[in-house]
Design a protein around this motif. Structure first.
Motif, PDB file in Angstrom:
ATOM      1  N   GLU A   4       0.844  -1.200   0.000  1.00  0.00           N
ATOM      2  CA  GLU A   4       0.000   0.000   0.000  1.00  0.00           C
ATOM      3  C   GLU A   4       0.884   1.257   0.000  1.00  0.00           C
ATOM      4  O   GLU A   4       1.817   1.359   0.794  1.00  0.00           O
ATOM      5  CB  GLU A   4      -0.885  -0.014   1.242  1.00  0.00           C
ATOM      6  CG  GLU A   4      -1.945   1.037   1.255  1.00  0.00           C
ATOM      7  CD  GLU A   4      -3.040   0.790   0.247  1.00  0.00           C
ATOM      8  OE1 GLU A   4      -3.629   1.785  -0.207  1.00  0.00           O
ATOM      9  OE2 GLU A   4      -3.294  -0.374  -0.107  1.00  0.00           O
ATOM     10  N   PRO A   5       0.616   2.221  -0.889  1.00  0.00           N
ATOM     11  CA  PRO A   5       1.419   3.454  -0.887  1.00  0.00           C
ATOM     12  C   PRO A   5       1.148   4.287   0.366  1.00  0.00           C
ATOM     13  O   PRO A   5       0.036   4.312   0.883  1.00  0.00           O
ATOM     14  CB  PRO A   5       0.966   4.185  -2.140  1.00  0.00           C
ATOM     15  CG  PRO A   5      -0.344   3.605  -2.495  1.00  0.00           C
ATOM     16  CD  PRO A   5      -0.388   2.222  -1.944  1.00  0.00           C
ATOM     17  N   SER A   6       2.188   4.944   0.862  1.00  0.00           N
ATOM     18  CA  SER A   6       2.040   5.817   2.033  1.00  0.00           C
ATOM     19  C   SER A   6       3.126   6.885   2.011  1.00  0.00           C
ATOM     20  O   SER A   6       4.163   6.726   1.363  1.00  0.00           O
ATOM     21  CB  SER A   6       2.118   5.010   3.329  1.00  0.00           C
ATOM     22  OG  SER A   6       3.434   4.552   3.550  1.00  0.00           O
ATOM     23  N   LYS A  38       6.224   8.400  -6.377  1.00  0.00           N
ATOM     24  CA  LYS A  38       5.529   7.200  -6.867  1.00  0.00           C
ATOM     25  C   LYS A  38       5.213   6.265  -5.715  1.00  0.00           C
ATOM     26  O   LYS A  38       4.141   5.667  -5.671  1.00  0.00           O
ATOM     27  CB  LYS A  38       6.379   6.473  -7.911  1.00  0.00           C
ATOM     28  CG  LYS A  38       6.644   7.235  -9.169  1.00  0.00           C
ATOM     29  CD  LYS A  38       5.804   6.918 -10.329  1.00  0.00           C
ATOM     30  CE  LYS A  38       5.756   5.490 -10.733  1.00  0.00           C
ATOM     31  NZ  LYS A  38       4.760   5.313 -11.802  1.00  0.00           N
ATOM     32  N   GLY A  41       2.200   7.552  -3.588  1.00  0.00           N
ATOM     33  CA  GLY A  41       0.918   7.207  -4.179  1.00  0.00           C
ATOM     34  C   GLY A  41       0.047   8.362  -4.631  1.00  0.00           C
ATOM     35  O   GLY A  41      -0.824   8.177  -5.460  1.00  0.00           O
ATOM     36  N   SER A  42       0.242   9.554  -4.108  1.00  0.00           N
ATOM     37  CA  SER A  42      -0.550  10.705  -4.534  1.00  0.00           C
ATOM     38  C   SER A  42       0.278  11.970  -4.351  1.00  0.00           C
ATOM     39  O   SER A  42       1.301  11.960  -3.657  1.00  0.00           O
ATOM     40  CB  SER A  42      -1.847  10.809  -3.733  1.00  0.00           C
ATOM     41  OG  SER A  42      -1.575  11.151  -2.397  1.00  0.00           O
ATOM     42  N   VAL A  43      -0.180  13.049  -4.947  1.00  0.00           N
ATOM     43  CA  VAL A  43       0.562  14.310  -4.860  1.00  0.00           C
ATOM     44  C   VAL A  43       0.581  14.826  -3.421  1.00  0.00           C
ATOM     45  O   VAL A  43       1.617  15.281  -2.930  1.00  0.00           O
ATOM     46  CB  VAL A  43      -0.036  15.365  -5.817  1.00  0.00           C
ATOM     47  CG1 VAL A  43       0.649  16.699  -5.653  1.00  0.00           C
ATOM     48  CG2 VAL A  43       0.067  14.900  -7.253  1.00  0.00           C
ATOM     49  N   SER A  45       0.362  13.127  -0.556  1.00  0.00           N
ATOM     50  CA  SER A  45       1.271  12.313   0.256  1.00  0.00           C
ATOM     51  C   SER A  45       2.725  12.577  -0.112  1.00  0.00           C
ATOM     52  O   SER A  45       3.605  12.559   0.749  1.00  0.00           O
ATOM     53  CB  SER A  45       0.962  10.827   0.066  1.00  0.00           C
ATOM     54  OG  SER A  45      -0.293  10.510   0.580  1.00  0.00           O
ATOM     55  N   GLY A 101       4.151  11.726  -7.809  1.00  0.00           N
ATOM     56  CA  GLY A 101       2.834  11.549  -7.198  1.00  0.00           C
ATOM     57  C   GLY A 101       1.708  11.662  -8.209  1.00  0.00           C
ATOM     58  O   GLY A 101       0.714  10.934  -8.142  1.00  0.00           O
ATOM     59  N   ALA A 102       1.866  12.569  -9.184  1.00  0.00           N
ATOM     60  CA  ALA A 102       0.846  12.720 -10.216  1.00  0.00           C
ATOM     61  C   ALA A 102       0.793  11.498 -11.136  1.00  0.00           C
ATOM     62  O   ALA A 102      -0.290  11.091 -11.575  1.00  0.00           O
ATOM     63  CB  ALA A 102       1.103  13.985 -11.035  1.00  0.00           C
ATOM     64  N   ALA A 104       1.550   8.470 -10.217  1.00  0.00           N
ATOM     65  CA  ALA A 104       1.123   7.301  -9.442  1.00  0.00           C
ATOM     66  C   ALA A 104      -0.388   7.245  -9.291  1.00  0.00           C
ATOM     67  O   ALA A 104      -0.938   6.185  -9.016  1.00  0.00           O
ATOM     68  CB  ALA A 104       1.767   7.331  -8.066  1.00  0.00           C
ATOM     69  N   GLU A 105      -1.078   8.355  -9.447  1.00  0.00           N
ATOM     70  CA  GLU A 105      -2.540   8.378  -9.246  1.00  0.00           C
ATOM     71  C   GLU A 105      -3.282   7.711 -10.353  1.00  0.00           C
ATOM     72  O   GLU A 105      -2.936   7.451 -11.392  1.00  0.00           O
ATOM     73  CB  GLU A 105      -3.039   9.819  -9.089  1.00  0.00           C
ATOM     74  CG  GLU A 105      -2.586  10.429  -7.797  1.00  0.00           C
ATOM     75  CD  GLU A 105      -3.098  11.861  -7.610  1.00  0.00           C
ATOM     76  OE1 GLU A 105      -3.461  12.507  -8.594  1.00  0.00           O
ATOM     77  OE2 GLU A 105      -3.140  12.292  -6.468  1.00  0.00           O
TER      78      GLU A 105
END
Length: 105
Positions: A4-6, A38, A41-43, A45, A101-102, A104-105
């Protein structure tokens, strides 16, 4: 099995790759930010993973400076100086983290 991304994973990857690629002035932090973004997981984070170490270093230096000197004002100045020093190298790391992050979404 995918993990899980964190933000914590992204932060650890950024620190590790930044240490390994310290000899690349601009591209080392850029690559570290991209990989960490990446993994985050998100911009949002990824941005948290970039700024959290700088904030933690500033807080640590504040308390450490206060304990060593016994003067809270001196601890505040030491913490603020450490925080600003940690923020000086964040530019390429932040750019890479936002891009990673962008994607990875």
């Amino acid at each position: 099995m995918k993990k899980e991304p964190s933000a914590m994973r992204g932060m650890l990857w950024m620190i590790l790759i930044s240490i390994l690629l310290f000899w690349l002035p601009f591209f080392g932090p850029l690559i570290a930010g991209f990989v960490g973004g990446k993994k985050a997981g998100s911009v949002g984070s990824a941005i948290l993973a970039v700024f959290l170490p700088a904030i933690l270093i500033g807080i640590f230096l504040f308390f450490f400076g206060t304990v060593l000197s016994g003067i809270p004002g001196l601890g505040f100045v030491a913490g603020l100086g450490g925080f600003m020093l940690a923020l000086t190298g964040i530019g390429p790391l932040l750019i890479g983290a936002i891009i990673g992050g962008a994607l990875a979404e």
